[in-house]
Design a protein around this motif. Structure first.
Motif, PDB file in Angstrom:
ATOM      1  N   THR A  94      60.688  16.368 140.733  1.00 48.99           N
ATOM      2  CA  THR A  94      61.892  17.041 140.231  1.00 48.99           C
ATOM      3  C   THR A  94      61.886  18.504 140.654  1.00 48.99           C
ATOM      4  O   THR A  94      60.851  19.163 140.652  1.00 48.99           O
ATOM      5  CB  THR A  94      61.966  16.959 138.695  1.00 48.99           C
ATOM      6  N   SER A  95      63.059  19.023 141.014  1.00 45.20           N
ATOM      7  CA  SER A  95      63.174  20.448 141.342  1.00 45.20           C
ATOM      8  C   SER A  95      64.513  20.981 140.861  1.00 45.20           C
ATOM      9  O   SER A  95      65.494  20.231 140.744  1.00 45.20           O
ATOM     10  CB  SER A  95      63.013  20.687 142.847  1.00 45.20           C
ATOM     11  N   LEU A  96      64.542  22.269 140.578  1.00 48.92           N
ATOM     12  CA  LEU A  96      65.739  22.937 140.070  1.00 48.92           C
ATOM     13  C   LEU A  96      66.456  23.660 141.204  1.00 48.92           C
ATOM     14  O   LEU A  96      65.817  24.225 142.091  1.00 48.92           O
ATOM     15  CB  LEU A  96      65.363  23.938 138.973  1.00 48.92           C
ATOM     16  N   ASP A  97      67.784  23.649 141.149  1.00 51.70           N
ATOM     17  CA  ASP A  97      68.612  24.392 142.102  1.00 51.70           C
ATOM     18  C   ASP A  97      69.795  24.942 141.313  1.00 51.70           C
ATOM     19  O   ASP A  97      70.627  24.183 140.804  1.00 51.70           O
ATOM     20  CB  ASP A  97      69.099  23.480 143.222  1.00 51.70           C
ATOM     21  N   VAL A  98      69.883  26.268 141.207  1.00 50.89           N
ATOM     22  CA  VAL A  98      70.903  26.896 140.358  1.00 50.89           C
ATOM     23  C   VAL A  98      72.033  27.505 141.190  1.00 50.89           C
ATOM     24  O   VAL A  98      72.732  28.418 140.735  1.00 50.89           O
ATOM     25  CB  VAL A  98      70.272  27.975 139.446  1.00 50.89           C
ATOM     26  N   GLY A  99      72.228  26.979 142.400  1.00 56.14           N
ATOM     27  CA  GLY A  99      73.270  27.526 143.274  1.00 56.14           C
ATOM     28  C   GLY A  99      74.667  27.451 142.701  1.00 56.14           C
ATOM     29  O   GLY A  99      75.541  28.224 143.102  1.00 56.14           O
ATOM     30  N   GLY A 100      74.897  26.547 141.751  1.00 58.83           N
ATOM     31  CA  GLY A 100      76.233  26.406 141.174  1.00 58.83           C
ATOM     32  C   GLY A 100      76.546  27.365 140.049  1.00 58.83           C
ATOM     33  O   GLY A 100      77.658  27.333 139.500  1.00 58.83           O
ATOM     34  N   ILE A 101      75.598  28.238 139.696  1.00 59.57           N
ATOM     35  CA  ILE A 101      75.827  29.156 138.576  1.00 59.57           C
ATOM     36  C   ILE A 101      75.181  30.531 138.776  1.00 59.57           C
ATOM     37  O   ILE A 101      75.603  31.509 138.158  1.00 59.57           O
ATOM     38  CB  ILE A 101      75.302  28.528 137.253  1.00 59.57           C
ATOM     39  N   ALA A 102      74.189  30.629 139.647  1.00 61.06           N
ATOM     40  CA  ALA A 102      73.359  31.842 139.730  1.00 61.06           C
ATOM     41  C   ALA A 102      74.142  33.091 140.100  1.00 61.06           C
ATOM     42  O   ALA A 102      73.946  34.167 139.518  1.00 61.06           O
ATOM     43  CB  ALA A 102      72.219  31.635 140.723  1.00 61.06           C
ATOM     44  N   LYS A 103      75.035  32.978 141.085  1.00 61.30           N
ATOM     45  CA  LYS A 103      75.768  34.170 141.531  1.00 61.30           C
ATOM     46  C   LYS A 103      76.698  34.690 140.433  1.00 61.30           C
ATOM     47  O   LYS A 103      76.807  35.899 140.216  1.00 61.30           O
ATOM     48  CB  LYS A 103      76.554  33.857 142.803  1.00 61.30           C
ATOM     49  N   GLY A 104      77.356  33.763 139.734  1.00 56.30           N
ATOM     50  CA  GLY A 104      78.218  34.173 138.625  1.00 56.30           C
ATOM     51  C   GLY A 104      77.412  34.781 137.492  1.00 56.30           C
ATOM     52  O   GLY A 104      77.847  35.753 136.863  1.00 56.30           O
ATOM     53  N   PHE A 105      76.248  34.202 137.218  1.00 50.92           N
ATOM     54  CA  PHE A 105      75.361  34.744 136.189  1.00 50.92           C
ATOM     55  C   PHE A 105      74.962  36.172 136.541  1.00 50.92           C
ATOM     56  O   PHE A 105      74.983  37.068 135.684  1.00 50.92           O
ATOM     57  CB  PHE A 105      74.129  33.852 136.061  1.00 50.92           C
ATOM     58  N   ALA A 106      74.600  36.393 137.810  1.00 48.96           N
ATOM     59  CA  ALA A 106      74.192  37.732 138.251  1.00 48.96           C
ATOM     60  C   ALA A 106      75.342  38.724 138.137  1.00 48.96           C
ATOM     61  O   ALA A 106      75.154  39.872 137.706  1.00 48.96           O
ATOM     62  CB  ALA A 106      73.678  37.672 139.688  1.00 48.96           C
ATOM     63  N   ALA A 107      76.547  38.309 138.524  1.00 49.34           N
ATOM     64  CA  ALA A 107      77.711  39.198 138.415  1.00 49.34           C
ATOM     65  C   ALA A 107      77.968  39.579 136.965  1.00 49.34           C
ATOM     66  O   ALA A 107      78.322  40.735 136.665  1.00 49.34           O
ATOM     67  CB  ALA A 107      78.945  38.521 139.010  1.00 49.34           C
ATOM     68  N   GLU A 108      77.772  38.632 136.058  1.00 50.87           N
ATOM     69  CA  GLU A 108      77.969  38.914 134.636  1.00 50.87           C
ATOM     70  C   GLU A 108      76.927  39.897 134.111  1.00 50.87           C
ATOM     71  O   GLU A 108      77.242  40.794 133.313  1.00 50.87           O
ATOM     72  CB  GLU A 108      77.928  37.616 133.832  1.00 50.87           C
TER      73      GLU A 108
END
Length: 373
Positions: free
Chosen positions: A180-194
């Motif tokens: 199993t591995s994690l990939d946060v590409g669907g949320i990371a950039k928005g999280f950083a902008a926030e």
């Protein structure tokens, strides 16, 4: 006479008084991380003050990029790659930002019934490999290859939140399944902008915005009192396009099929937004734009709604808005005419070769722009 005297006194005190001129400053970095640019514009008292804001923001953006990176390691930083590398081996102590991001991602996994799933890193890793090879093939005038269904199904068997253990008390994350591995590409950039926007809010800036590679987060009212106006890109990259306006703080995030794609041997385009139900790129729309206050929420929902058929996506937005009436979500879907014909929604606009379908609350805030006129 007393009233007249008071008025004269006030006028005397205000002689020479002028409204202070509002000054805005801006800057952009193309090397801060997340494989994109970061632009910031704010009201500030001086260039020096803005430069301080910008420097701090870029340093934070670079740090968050290191934390959420799944490809590279960094000295003295336990990041997502560290977590993935230790799958089935040991828990990893991490920064609070990682804990917060993972917990928020789990919330959207639950909300979407598993449609938003950062645990499908094994599937995305397969597609990343084929996409990179496909892009190289395109550069040489050739077509790329496709992963087999068997390869994707084997990778998909590794996904699941039951394999992820988050210890909020000790700030550790443990993946108990080696594949199993994690990939946060669907949320990371928005999280950083926030995160950047909230840091600027803590500095008490009166007005400004953060643009993280097209993820736009506005802060308070615009300095001139007018609405913030953000363009929704035409998938063709030319011709008519759509703008959406909003007063006050808001985030505008778009997920689309017109970036990071390659053409495979079957002649079809394959982009980077993978539907967890099929393990293949979603094909419902050309783009989905989400407008809401929190940029991380907008990022996660734009990814999720893009992979869902219209009726399911619309129902998910309604459910979210029922649970969060103080911070509602609006949406714009861009699609082909044939897809729009199948949708029961009267709120539609023609945008070049496409149809924009949108939530009712946006009917007075969308404008089609024709650059030829």
């Amino acid at each position: 006479m007393k009233k007249l005297g008071f008025i004269l006194l006030v006028l005397a005190l205000c002689v020479g008084c002028q409204t202070k001129k509002v000054e805005t400053f801006s800057n952009t970095s193309v090397t801060a991380g997340f494989d994109t640019f970061i632009s910031i514009k704010t009201v500030a008292d001086s260039q020096e003050q803005f430069d301080s804001y910008f420097t701090s923001s870029i340093e934070k953006f670079e740090y968050l990029n290191k934390l959420f990176d799944i490809y590279n390691t960094y000295p003295d930083v336990n990041n997502l790659k560290t977590i993935n590398d230790n799958a089935g081996i040991a828990p990893v102590e991490v920064d609070q930002y990682i804990i917060d991001l993972l917990n928020l991602s789990k919330e959207f996994y639950d909300l979407s019934g598993g449609e938003f799933d950062i645990t499908m890193g094994s599937v995305l890793k397969v597609w990343h490999k084929y996409r990179e090879l496909g892009l190289m093939a395109m550069n040489e005038g050739e077509l790329g290859k496709l992963p087999s269904s068997e390869e994707l199904e084997t990778a998909a068997a590794c996904k699941g939140w039951e394999f992820v253990e988050i210890d909020d008390e000790n700030n550790t994350v443990y993946i108990n399944n080696p594949c199993t591995s994690l990939d946060v590409g669907g949320i990371a950039k928005g999280f950083a902008a926030e995160v950047l926007a909230n840091d600027l809010i803590e500095e008490e800036i009166p007005s400004g915005f953060v643009n993280a590679g097209g993820n736009v987060r506005t802060i308070n009212k615009k300095w001139d009192g007018s609405p913030w106006v953000v363009e929704i890109q035409n998938p063709d990259g030319a011709g008519s396009y759509l703008t959406v306006s909003r007063l006050g703080s808001a985030s505008f995030v778009t997920s689309g099929d017109y970036q990071r794609y390659y053409i495979a041997e079957d002649g079809k385009f394959y982009h980077h937004i993978i539907d967890p139900k099929t393990n293949f790129p979603a094909t419902h729309f050309h783009s989905v734009t989400i407008i809401t206050e929190n940029s991380a929420v907008a990022d996660a929902l734009s990814t999720t709604i893009f992979t869902l058929p219209y009726e399911e996506g619309s129902a998910l937005i309604s459910k979210y808005n029922q649970d969060h009436p103080d911070k509602p979500v609006s949406a714009v879907w861009l699609m082909d005419q044939a897809q729009a014909n199948e949708i029961k929604n009267d709120h539609q606009l023609v945008v070049g070769n496409y149809i924009a379908v949108y939530t009712e609350d946006l009917k007075d805030y969308l404008v089609v722009k024709d650059p030829a006129k």
